[in-house]
Design a protein around this motif. Sequence first.
Motif, PDB file in Angstrom:
ATOM      1  N   PRO A   1    -126.410 -12.793  19.669  1.00  0.00           N
ATOM      2  CA  PRO A   1    -125.162 -12.892  18.917  1.00  0.00           C
ATOM      3  C   PRO A   1    -125.182 -12.052  17.629  1.00  0.00           C
ATOM      4  CG  PRO A   1    -126.442 -14.914  18.752  1.00  0.00           C
ATOM      5  CD  PRO A   1    -127.152 -14.047  19.739  1.00  0.00           C
ATOM      6  N   ALA A   2    -123.986 -11.822  17.093  1.00  0.00           N
ATOM      7  CA  ALA A   2    -123.867 -11.102  15.821  1.00  0.00           C
ATOM      8  C   ALA A   2    -124.039 -12.085  14.677  1.00  0.00           C
ATOM      9  CB  ALA A   2    -122.498 -10.433  15.726  1.00  0.00           C
ATOM     10  N   MET A   3    -124.530 -11.604  13.534  1.00  0.00           N
ATOM     11  CA  MET A   3    -124.649 -12.443  12.335  1.00  0.00           C
ATOM     12  C   MET A   3    -124.486 -11.555  11.100  1.00  0.00           C
ATOM     13  SD  MET A   3    -128.772 -13.011  12.074  1.00  0.00           S
ATOM     14  CE  MET A   3    -128.738 -13.433  10.340  1.00  0.00           C
ATOM     15  N   PRO A   4    -123.991 -12.138   9.990  1.00  0.00           N
ATOM     16  CA  PRO A   4    -123.855 -11.319   8.783  1.00  0.00           C
ATOM     17  C   PRO A   4    -125.172 -11.245   8.021  1.00  0.00           C
ATOM     18  CG  PRO A   4    -122.921 -13.506   8.423  1.00  0.00           C
ATOM     19  CD  PRO A   4    -123.484 -13.513   9.808  1.00  0.00           C
ATOM     20  N   VAL A   5    -125.456 -10.091   7.434  1.00  0.00           N
ATOM     21  CA  VAL A   5    -126.589  -9.996   6.486  1.00  0.00           C
ATOM     22  C   VAL A   5    -126.129  -9.200   5.277  1.00  0.00           C
ATOM     23  CG1 VAL A   5    -128.525 -10.082   8.123  1.00  0.00           C
ATOM     24  CG2 VAL A   5    -127.554  -7.877   7.527  1.00  0.00           C
ATOM     25  N   ARG A   6    -126.806  -9.430   4.148  1.00  0.00           N
ATOM     26  CA  ARG A   6    -126.574  -8.603   2.968  1.00  0.00           C
ATOM     27  C   ARG A   6    -127.048  -7.185   3.297  1.00  0.00           C
ATOM     28  NH1 ARG A   6    -123.370 -10.374  -0.449  1.00  0.00           N
ATOM     29  NH2 ARG A   6    -124.360  -9.150  -2.110  1.00  0.00           N
ATOM     30  N   LEU A   7    -126.338  -6.204   2.788  1.00  0.00           N
ATOM     31  CA  LEU A   7    -126.747  -4.814   3.040  1.00  0.00           C
ATOM     32  C   LEU A   7    -128.197  -4.601   2.625  1.00  0.00           C
ATOM     33  CD1 LEU A   7    -125.903  -1.935   3.902  1.00  0.00           C
ATOM     34  CD2 LEU A   7    -125.349  -1.519   1.491  1.00  0.00           C
ATOM     35  N   SER A   8    -128.575  -5.216   1.490  1.00  0.00           N
ATOM     36  CA  SER A   8    -129.937  -5.009   0.975  1.00  0.00           C
ATOM     37  C   SER A   8    -130.998  -5.638   1.876  1.00  0.00           C
ATOM     38  CB  SER A   8    -130.053  -5.576  -0.440  1.00  0.00           C
ATOM     39  OG  SER A   8    -129.533  -6.888  -0.471  1.00  0.00           O
ATOM     40  N   ASP A   9    -130.593  -6.520   2.792  1.00  0.00           N
ATOM     41  CA  ASP A   9    -131.549  -7.140   3.721  1.00  0.00           C
ATOM     42  C   ASP A   9    -131.433  -6.551   5.124  1.00  0.00           C
ATOM     43  OD1 ASP A   9    -132.398  -8.888   1.735  1.00  0.00           O
ATOM     44  OD2 ASP A   9    -130.860 -10.371   2.247  1.00  0.00           O
ATOM     45  N   SER A  10    -130.748  -5.431   5.273  1.00  0.00           N
ATOM     46  CA  SER A  10    -130.394  -4.983   6.624  1.00  0.00           C
ATOM     47  C   SER A  10    -131.327  -3.927   7.195  1.00  0.00           C
ATOM     48  CB  SER A  10    -128.961  -4.453   6.629  1.00  0.00           C
ATOM     49  OG  SER A  10    -128.889  -3.244   5.885  1.00  0.00           O
ATOM     50  N   LEU A  11    -132.398  -3.575   6.474  1.00  0.00           N
ATOM     51  CA  LEU A  11    -133.294  -2.523   6.970  1.00  0.00           C
ATOM     52  C   LEU A  11    -133.816  -2.856   8.368  1.00  0.00           C
ATOM     53  CD1 LEU A  11    -134.804   0.122   6.425  1.00  0.00           C
ATOM     54  CD2 LEU A  11    -136.681  -1.243   5.511  1.00  0.00           C
ATOM     55  N   GLY A  12    -133.687  -1.929   9.286  1.00  0.00           N
ATOM     56  CA  GLY A  12    -134.211  -2.104  10.637  1.00  0.00           C
ATOM     57  C   GLY A  12    -133.322  -2.921  11.554  1.00  0.00           C
TER      58      GLY A  12
ATOM     59  N   VAL B   1    -129.796  -3.962  13.635  1.00  0.00           N
ATOM     60  CA  VAL B   1    -128.948  -3.162  14.521  1.00  0.00           C
ATOM     61  C   VAL B   1    -127.500  -3.624  14.358  1.00  0.00           C
ATOM     62  CG1 VAL B   1    -128.506  -2.524  16.915  1.00  0.00           C
ATOM     63  CG2 VAL B   1    -130.854  -2.882  16.133  1.00  0.00           C
ATOM     64  N   THR B   2    -126.602  -2.700  14.078  1.00  0.00           N
ATOM     65  CA  THR B   2    -125.200  -3.075  13.856  1.00  0.00           C
ATOM     66  C   THR B   2    -124.617  -3.684  15.126  1.00  0.00           C
ATOM     67  OG1 THR B   2    -124.518  -0.828  14.423  1.00  0.00           O
ATOM     68  CG2 THR B   2    -124.793  -1.328  12.092  1.00  0.00           C
ATOM     69  N   ALA B   3    -123.848  -4.781  14.939  1.00  0.00           N
ATOM     70  CA  ALA B   3    -123.220  -5.445  16.081  1.00  0.00           C
ATOM     71  C   ALA B   3    -121.810  -4.912  16.310  1.00  0.00           C
ATOM     72  CB  ALA B   3    -123.174  -6.953  15.833  1.00  0.00           C
ATOM     73  N   GLU B   4    -121.240  -4.275  15.291  1.00  0.00           N
ATOM     74  CA  GLU B   4    -119.880  -3.737  15.366  1.00  0.00           C
ATOM     75  C   GLU B   4    -119.873  -2.386  14.662  1.00  0.00           C
ATOM     76  OE1 GLU B   4    -117.750  -6.554  13.033  1.00  0.00           O
ATOM     77  OE2 GLU B   4    -118.407  -8.215  14.311  1.00  0.00           O
ATOM     78  N   PRO B   5    -118.822  -1.584  14.889  1.00  0.00           N
ATOM     79  CA  PRO B   5    -118.705  -0.362  14.086  1.00  0.00           C
ATOM     80  C   PRO B   5    -118.570  -0.742  12.610  1.00  0.00           C
ATOM     81  CG  PRO B   5    -117.134  -0.335  15.917  1.00  0.00           C
ATOM     82  CD  PRO B   5    -117.726  -1.722  15.864  1.00  0.00           C
ATOM     83  N   VAL B   6    -118.992   0.151  11.738  1.00  0.00           N
ATOM     84  CA  VAL B   6    -118.927  -0.108  10.297  1.00  0.00           C
ATOM     85  C   VAL B   6    -117.870   0.817   9.685  1.00  0.00           C
ATOM     86  CG1 VAL B   6    -120.235  -0.131   8.131  1.00  0.00           C
ATOM     87  CG2 VAL B   6    -121.376  -0.731  10.287  1.00  0.00           C
TER      88      VAL B   6
END
Length: 390
Positions: free
Chosen positions: A12-23, A25-30
């Motif tokens: 499933p998709a989940m939200p993360v802070r940009l600063s915690d997003s290293l590595g 995988v995007t679940a939707e287009p940005v």
Amino acid sequence: MVLVRTRCDTLPAMPVRLSDSLGRVTAEPVYAVADYPLYDVAAMDGFALSACDTAEASPRAPIVLPLALPAFAGAPPAAWRAGGAVPISTGARLPSGCDTVIPRERTRTDGGRLIVAEPQPSDRNVRRRGEDALAGEKVLEAATVITPAAIGALASYGLADLSVRALPRIALFATGDELIVGTGNPTGGGIFDANTPMVAALLARAGFAPVTYPVARDTPTQLHDHIAAAAEGDAAQIIISTGGVSVGDRDHVGEVLRAHGATCHFHGVSMRPGKPVLFATLPNGSIYFGLPGNPVAALVGARFFVLEAIHTMLGLPPEAGIHIASPVAAHPTATLFLKVRVDYRDGLPIVDILDGQQSHRMRPLLTANAWLVVAPAGADARLFPLDGTF
Ligand code: AMP
Ligand code: MG
């Protein structure tokens, strides 16, 4: 590998802070939240002016432009009057009416006046609002791995949160009566457990944190208890064991899985090393990899089967590797996974097939930096990074 992919569901998709997003995988287009740059700004320290005010300038008859108050980065836009110039710093908003910036090192000033000795082209040393990205513009596709550079770009576009794929919960344990745990001296026919720390590290390097269990001894009861513990409660979506999948009298993994009601997709693959590898799905939906005990076979299984499953769950495409003309003869029926070192000479890759290709030989792994995967009975050979980081 295709068989593995068809048995894995997207997480499933989940939200993360940009600063915690290293590595992740995007679940939707940005999409960009803000224009970047946010305003028209100066790209150099210098003087902002309107190019047409300098059209008549020449070394013999320079144009003299009175200087307004300076414009600094982060300050509201400075005021400019036609026929004048504004001292400006890099990143400061371009005063309304100005369309070019003369770099400081290419100008002469005289008290409060700028002396311009040649006509200035418009649109120089100016960064235009939205020239890199416009608010609402798609800047990344779904299923993209977030890199440090991507974090920088997305921060520039005003993003604070991202929708990414959840990380898989992974359980890992080694099996074997002979396994010594810790650093004590081996007794009897012992061997140190290489697989638990190695496979855990492979997964950690790829960005995942497996839960490791103590070594299971070669009894159906212990295996059963480990599998049950991994599959209950907040169940691991991927369970990995090493050892106990061959045809020996103490290789109980297959039968214990059957007793659990697992569906076995394959048990045995035409590959070297790693032939006995097993892949199954438990009744609760967890997928199960029974990797062989020999450490090189366990590493190949984790690197190529488990990571492939995780890629699928994250929505990533299959890994393609780099095609090369095979420096070794293919096996008639089995895919070979060879420990190799790739060095570059005059910009061309030189592939060294390391000594000690047997599935228990760890030493070449200390110099290897890639796997050479040679398909059976064909010239198809591909190089893959050793640890499969992505
Ligand atoms: P198995 O797949 O259980 O038949 O084990 C094959 C070989 O790998 C045997 O020689 C084992 O001693 C060795 N082995 C199994 N598990 C491990 C481990 N965790 N670390 C190092 N060697 C292992
Ligand atoms: Mg064993």
